[in-house]
Design an enzyme around this catalytic site. Structure first.
Site, PDB file in Angstrom:
ATOM      1  N   GLU A  99      10.909   1.324   9.943  1.00 48.77           N
ATOM      2  CA  GLU A  99      11.720   2.522  10.106  1.00 48.77           C
ATOM      3  C   GLU A  99      10.770   3.658  10.437  1.00 48.77           C
ATOM      4  O   GLU A  99       9.859   3.960   9.657  1.00 48.77           O
ATOM      5  CB  GLU A  99      12.510   2.862   8.846  1.00 48.77           C
ATOM      6  CG  GLU A  99      13.409   4.073   9.070  1.00 48.77           C
ATOM      7  CD  GLU A  99      14.109   4.535   7.812  1.00 48.77           C
ATOM      8  OE1 GLU A  99      13.708   5.579   7.263  1.00 48.77           O
ATOM      9  OE2 GLU A  99      15.031   3.841   7.380  1.00 48.77           O
ATOM     10  N   LYS A 118       0.845  -1.187   0.000  1.00 51.67           N
ATOM     11  CA  LYS A 118       0.000   0.000   0.000  1.00 51.67           C
ATOM     12  C   LYS A 118       0.883   1.241   0.000  1.00 51.67           C
ATOM     13  O   LYS A 118       1.523   1.576   0.994  1.00 51.67           O
ATOM     14  CB  LYS A 118      -0.903   0.054   1.235  1.00 51.67           C
ATOM     15  CG  LYS A 118      -1.938   1.187   1.161  1.00 51.67           C
ATOM     16  CD  LYS A 118      -2.441   1.622   2.520  1.00 51.67           C
ATOM     17  CE  LYS A 118      -1.530   2.659   3.141  1.00 51.67           C
ATOM     18  NZ  LYS A 118      -1.556   3.969   2.414  1.00 51.67           N
ATOM     19  N   CYS A 137      13.080  10.957   6.968  1.00 54.28           N
ATOM     20  CA  CYS A 137      13.253  10.505   8.345  1.00 54.28           C
ATOM     21  C   CYS A 137      14.665  10.733   8.871  1.00 54.28           C
ATOM     22  O   CYS A 137      14.857  10.878  10.075  1.00 54.28           O
ATOM     23  CB  CYS A 137      12.903   9.022   8.454  1.00 54.28           C
ATOM     24  SG  CYS A 137      11.182   8.622   8.087  1.00 54.28           S
ATOM     25  N   GLU A 151       9.501  15.960  15.963  1.00 55.22           N
ATOM     26  CA  GLU A 151       9.983  15.920  14.588  1.00 55.22           C
ATOM     27  C   GLU A 151       9.181  16.910  13.747  1.00 55.22           C
ATOM     28  O   GLU A 151       7.959  16.864  13.711  1.00 55.22           O
ATOM     29  CB  GLU A 151       9.835  14.512  14.029  1.00 55.22           C
ATOM     30  CG  GLU A 151      10.393  14.327  12.634  1.00 55.22           C
ATOM     31  CD  GLU A 151      10.272  12.897  12.136  1.00 55.22           C
ATOM     32  OE1 GLU A 151      11.101  12.490  11.298  1.00 55.22           O
ATOM     33  OE2 GLU A 151       9.352  12.183  12.581  1.00 55.22           O
TER      34      GLU A 151
END
Length: 528
Positions: A265, A192, A299, A397
């Protein structure tokens, strides 16, 4: 529909776009008569780029049904035959690199260099896994419990059907590179993509089919994360996820309850440390790239920089100059170095975090505002100082082109602050090699890059890479990045006599005899 003329440096073939739209409904989801379409919009202009099908639970069921049937024959192929397909895929990706970069830019709004990074990553993964698979996947002999009388071998079997959920920020690289390893290992994959960036995945599927991948071995189901992603996590034999820590915890709980393997991750708040002996002028452009590549939407992007007070002012002047030299732009060309954010939600998030920092006393050294004159979701590369602990972006973040610089007394304080986080994905150190390596070994992160931001670590594909703490579990890349998609089976055979010795051996001598045999084996190096 034709694309706006201002972006048509290399217009996409409309028949290819139509074919990919059909792949998202016909091949991928099984919804042959589906009228449920989801519009895909480009960050570069206000018109619809295209559409994809809206997947349902039933579509995921159908995808797994097809994948399980196809996987049996796929796994029975010799690994060398599977590898041939991915060598052809490697050539096709290289041949169509410009078209792939166009799709990536249109879907994400990123600059051309960042788009090419994705193409190169897929080429790197296809080459690497095709090279190591024939060495790692066949059954191999291992030392038995005792020489001559015990033989043992390691057999690697595919997991079955691997589920993959990938994000929007690197739709080609993160959408297909992990799937390459799973497929070469003999698995089928139900994937997906984020449905704001589906076409990069779909064109990869198209190229894999052209390379000879059997139909139904790779299924792509477009749809929402809640519906399609949730259904995949409930049905897969192994799950590969790249995305936020919050979602990763939810998926981890789902697969954990099913006792299914999981690789993820997740998020990061990645630090950089500048050592006092760093060559600032030499590395300053690389440092800026580490923070602002892909508009900070990756990331492993650096979001906080720790600089000893002895070089703080010098560094800050150079970093401001390098940041302000970044060229914002849009279009399918190489004429700019930073592109757009992905869309309005990301723009609002970045602006909100910068506004929060400014309101609580942080200094905006440069940047800090959107640039609608360039594009609807462009935001200036932003450098902050005086970021206190109560400011949200000190620990959250940002996932945007925002970094703060903090003065520290010395390297020990820098390392302490770098590690003072729940994340541990990537870190970067700039300094002379010996100094930087000493610092790198003391940082809690799955990857630490010396005198670069992240590219050297990411591209060194022979070494496993991933996060620690709340930044992930398991690893991609390296041998582990391939073998994680397999089940290891131990097949051992006993010859001549049983492990506990012949029947006539008194039991009271068994322990002494086995201990002596083990000592002899180690002495003669028969045993590991």
């Amino acid at each position: 529909m034709p694309l706006p003329h201002r972006l048509e440096e290399r217009p996409l073939p409309q028949d290819l776009l139509s074919e990919l739209q059909q792949l998202s409904t016909n091949f991928a989801t099984g919804s042959l008569d589906s009228s449920e379409h989801h519009a895909v919009n480009s960050p570069l202009f206000d018109e619809e780029l295209g559409w994809v099908g809206t997947g349902t639970d039933a579509d995921v069921d159908e995808a797994f049904l097809r994948a399980r049937k196809a996987q049996k024959g796929w796994a029975e192929l010799d690994v060398k035959d599977r590898v041939k397909i991915f060598r052809r895929f490697h050539r096709l990706v290289g041949k169509h690199r410009e078209l792939l970069a166009d799709f990536i830019q249109l879907e994400t709004g990123k600059d051309r260099t960042a788009a090419y990074d994705e193409v190169l990553d897929v080429l790197n993964n296809a080459r690497y896994h095709a090279n190591i698979a024939p060495k790692l996947l066949p059954t191999v002999k291992r030392p038995g419990a005792f020489p001559l009388i015990t033989s043992t071998s390691l057999q690697r079997l595919p997991k079955g059907v691997v589920g993959q959920i990938s994000p929007w920020n690197y739709p080609l690289a993160l959408g297909i590179s992990d799937a390459i390893a799973a497929l070469i290992a003999g698995n089928a994959v139900v994937a997906k993509p984020d449905w704001s960036t589906p076409f990069s995945n779909l064109i990869s599927l198209r190229l894999l089919q052209e390379a000879g991948l059997p139909h139904d071995v790779l299924q792509i189901v477009t749809g929402s994360g809640e519906v399609v992603g949730g259904a995949i996590s409930q049905k897969c034999d192994y799950l590969m996820f790249t995305g936020s820590t919050q979602t990763g915890k939810i998926l981890g709980k789902t697969v954990g309850e099913r006792l299914v393997g999981y690789s993820a991750e997740l998020g990061g708040k990645n630090p950089m440390i500048i050592a006092p002996d760093a060559d600032i002028e030499k590395h300053i452009d690389t440092i800026a790239t580490a923070c602002f590549s892909n508009s900070g939407q990756l990331c492993v992007s650096i979001e906080r920089i720790y600089v000893p007070e002895s070089i703080y002012d010098e560094f800050l002047r150079a970093f401001q100059r390098a940041t302000e030299s970044i060229v914002l732009g849009k279009g399918l060309n190489w004429g700019y170095t930073m592109g757009s954010l992905i869309g309005p939600e990301q723009l609002d998030r970045v602006q909100g975090l910068v506004d929060d920092a400014r309101a609580k006393g942080a200094t905006v050294l440069t940047g800090g505002k959107p640039r609608p004159d360039i594009g609807p979701y462009h935001f200036e590369p932003t450098v902050l100082t005086n970021v206190g602990a109560d400011i949200k972006l000190a620990t959250q973040e940002v996932f945007g082109p925002v970094v703060f610089v903090q003065r520290v007394r010395d390297i020990d304080e820098a390392i302490f602050l770098a590690n003072e986080t729940s994340y541990g994905l990537n870190a970067s150190v700039f300094g002379k090699p010996e100094t930087a390596r000493d610092i790198a070994e003391r940082i809690d992160a799955g990857g630490v890059t010396i005198n670069d931001g992240y590219a050297a670590t990411w591209a060194s594909i022979s070494t496993p890479l991933g996060g620690v703490k709340e930044s992930g579990v398991a690893r991609r890349h390296g041998e582990e990045g391939l073998t994680k998609y397999t089940e290891a089976k131990n097949i051992s055979a006993q010859r001549i006599m049983p492990m506990r010795g012949p029947r006539w051996l008194p039991r009271r001598f068994y322990g002494s005899l086995m201990t002596a045999a083990l000592r002899l084996g180690r002495f003669l190096r028969f045993l590991p």
